[in-house]
Enzyme design. Structure first.
Site, PDB file in Angstrom:
ATOM      1  N   ARG A   1       9.361 -10.310 -43.830  1.00 20.98           N
ATOM      2  CA  ARG A   1       8.648 -11.593 -43.792  1.00 20.98           C
ATOM      3  C   ARG A   1       8.566 -12.158 -45.208  1.00 20.98           C
ATOM      4  O   ARG A   1       8.691 -13.345 -45.443  1.00 20.98           O
ATOM      5  CB  ARG A   1       7.248 -11.452 -43.175  1.00 20.98           C
ATOM      6  CG  ARG A   1       6.489 -12.761 -43.237  1.00 20.98           C
ATOM      7  CD  ARG A   1       5.199 -12.875 -42.412  1.00 20.98           C
ATOM      8  NE  ARG A   1       4.582 -11.653 -41.995  1.00 20.98           N
ATOM      9  CZ  ARG A   1       3.844 -10.861 -42.778  1.00 20.98           C
ATOM     10  NH1 ARG A   1       3.619 -11.183 -44.038  1.00 20.98           N
ATOM     11  NH2 ARG A   1       3.322  -9.749 -42.307  1.00 20.98           N
TER      12      ARG A   1
ATOM     13  N   TYR B   1       9.908 -39.425 -38.446  1.00 24.59           N
ATOM     14  CA  TYR B   1      10.379 -38.490 -37.423  1.00 24.59           C
ATOM     15  C   TYR B   1       9.201 -38.146 -36.512  1.00 24.59           C
ATOM     16  O   TYR B   1       8.109 -37.796 -36.993  1.00 24.59           O
ATOM     17  CB  TYR B   1      10.928 -37.228 -38.098  1.00 24.59           C
ATOM     18  CG  TYR B   1      11.322 -36.155 -37.123  1.00 24.59           C
ATOM     19  CD1 TYR B   1      12.423 -36.325 -36.286  1.00 24.59           C
ATOM     20  CD2 TYR B   1      10.582 -34.987 -37.003  1.00 24.59           C
ATOM     21  CE1 TYR B   1      12.777 -35.352 -35.367  1.00 24.59           C
ATOM     22  CE2 TYR B   1      10.933 -34.002 -36.092  1.00 24.59           C
ATOM     23  CZ  TYR B   1      12.029 -34.194 -35.278  1.00 24.59           C
ATOM     24  OH  TYR B   1      12.366 -33.218 -34.371  1.00 24.59           O
TER      25      TYR B   1
ATOM     26  N   ASP C   1      11.595 -35.948 -47.241  1.00 26.98           N
ATOM     27  CA  ASP C   1      12.335 -35.331 -46.144  1.00 26.98           C
ATOM     28  C   ASP C   1      13.761 -35.868 -46.253  1.00 26.98           C
ATOM     29  O   ASP C   1      14.033 -37.021 -45.938  1.00 26.98           O
ATOM     30  CB  ASP C   1      11.675 -35.711 -44.813  1.00 26.98           C
ATOM     31  CG  ASP C   1      12.413 -35.138 -43.595  1.00 26.98           C
ATOM     32  OD1 ASP C   1      13.598 -34.774 -43.735  1.00 26.98           O
ATOM     33  OD2 ASP C   1      11.800 -35.078 -42.511  1.00 26.98           O
TER      34      ASP C   1
ATOM     35  N   LYS D   1      20.049 -29.731 -38.944  1.00 26.69           N
ATOM     36  CA  LYS D   1      20.911 -30.921 -38.834  1.00 26.69           C
ATOM     37  C   LYS D   1      22.147 -30.761 -39.723  1.00 26.69           C
ATOM     38  O   LYS D   1      22.946 -29.890 -39.477  1.00 26.69           O
ATOM     39  CB  LYS D   1      20.086 -32.163 -39.171  1.00 26.69           C
ATOM     40  CG  LYS D   1      18.664 -32.166 -38.569  1.00 26.69           C
ATOM     41  CD  LYS D   1      18.654 -32.241 -37.052  1.00 26.69           C
ATOM     42  CE  LYS D   1      17.279 -31.969 -36.440  1.00 26.69           C
ATOM     43  NZ  LYS D   1      16.165 -32.735 -36.961  1.00 26.69           N
TER      44      LYS D   1
END
Ligand SMILES: *Cc1c(COP(=O)(O)O)cnc(C)c1O
Length: 383
Positions: free
Chosen positions: A50, A102, A174, A199
């Protein structure tokens, strides 16, 4: 290895050395949760996956390299990366963001963080005066998306860096729609760059992953703490696939942009089309900003057919055979989407329509197929 300089060299070599164990040229997928210690605390820099994982480290270094930043951080999704940024804030803090955002980011801000006492202002970031009015001593963050989704407005990143200069306000971008091939916000002076690597970075529509890149040591420490403490990390397989995708980012982006340019022009000249939103047109309201800020105009565009209500738009959408009707963007394959009922369904209708997200709006993520085939598919769908 000599430090890579050019973008297309960084995508392939950034953060990657032949593996020390066997000389594997590609970073191995370290599919492990834990690492052997010779004595308590005596380990090779990795204790638990982690916190750290060598495949993730390779990706994080690569991300830093391609965004011209010092530190990369990888998360389980783009939204997990945004979530980590918002956890830097305290109740009472305020954020200014775009009213053309978004949908998932809007939902995270309003449904999760607003209930925890953080206040959001959604304004048109192409109008700096509107932003200025919302700024006060509680403002801690300006969250920018450019080009915006799905209206393809372009926000002048540098103007916000100047505005925040003497104030204690972080600027985050972003950068999902542009990718670092088209624009590198850290070079313009922003504090945080975020990607949905789902993306363009990964580029093949086969995984979900998010990233942050920063320059500041303290900011990196805080975000790495949140990454480990909240635990929304990606697995090594997805890190490997993202690294593999990034190797072809520059060549993919070149073809994405070439195809989109031809399609935008085809649509703009078509008799059944009322409006095409794409920053590459001279007539686009922020064309000059796009020209200065971006290397090319991107492969996302939206359009409205003449007289298209919900029914007519649905008929058009069902006719596509090569463009796939699906959420998401940035893969090698072309996708078509209906923002009003898909990505932006979680934004109230009145607010949505005020921004231009009408029922007739169709969004394209132009892929890298033969552009003549894409144009043929569009022709039969809209004709
Ligand atoms: C997809 C997307 C996100 C969210 O990323 P996930 O990887 O789906 O969590 C955030 N911002 C933009 C602009 C996006 O397109």
């Amino acid at each position: 290895m000599k430090k890579p300089i050019q973008f297309n060299t960084k995508t392939i070599h950034g953060g990657q050395e032949p593996d020390a164990s066997y000389g594997a040229v590609m970073p191995p997928i370290y599919q492990t949760s834990t690492y052997a210690q010779a004595a308590p605390g005596d380990h090779k820099g990795y204790e638990y996956s982690r916190t750290h994982n060598p495949t993730r480290t390779a990706l994080e270094k690569n991300l830093a390299s391609i965004e011209n930043g010092r530190y990369g951080l990888a998360f389980a999704s783009g939204l997990a990366a945004i979530d980590a940024v918002m956890k830097l804030l305290q109740p009472g803090d305020e954020v200014v963001s775009s009213n053309d955002l978004y949908g998932g980011s809007y939902r995270l801000f309003v449904k999760i963080f607003e209930t925890m006492g953080i206040r959001f202002h959604f304004v048109d970031l192409t109008q700096p005066e509107a932003v200025f009015q919302k700024i006060n001593e509680k403002t801690k963050l300006i969250w920018i998306e450019t080009p915006t989704n799905p209206m393809m407005r372009v926000v002048d990143i540098a103007s916000y860096v100047r505005l925040a200069k003497d104030l204690d306000i972080m600027i985050a971008v972003d950068n999902t729609f542009a990718s670092p091939y088209l624009q590198q916000p850290l070079d313009l002076g922003v504090d945080i760059v975020m990607h949905s690597a789902t993306k363009y970075l990964a580029g093949h529509s086969d995984l979900i992953l998010g990233t942050l890149v920063v320059n500041d040591d303290t900011l990196h420490e805080k975000l790495a703490f949140i990454q480990n403490a909240s635990g929304a990390v990606p697995g090594p397989m997805d890190c490997f696939l993202t690294l593999r995708g990034i190797k072809t980012l520059a060549v993919r982006m070149q073809r994405h942009c070439e195809n989109a340019t031809k399609i935008a022009k085809f649509l703009a000249e078509h008799s059944t089309i009322e409006k095409v939103y794409w920053p590459g047109f001279d007539s686009h309201p922020q064309h000059d900003i796009a020209k200065a800020q971006m290397r090319d105009y991107g492969a996302m565009l939206s359009f409205v057919s003449k007289g298209a209500d919900f029914e007519k738009t649905t008929r058009i959408l069902k006719k596509f055979t090569l463009f796939t009707l699906a959420e998401s963007l940035g893969g090698v394959e072309s996708l078509v989407g209906h923002p009003a009922s898909m990505t932006h369904a979680s934004i109230p209708k009145a607010m949505r329509e005020e921004q231009g997200v009408v029922d007739g709006l169709i969004r394209l993520s132009v892929g890298i197929e033969a552009v003549s085939d894409l144009i043929q598919d569009l022709e039969q769908a809209i004709g």
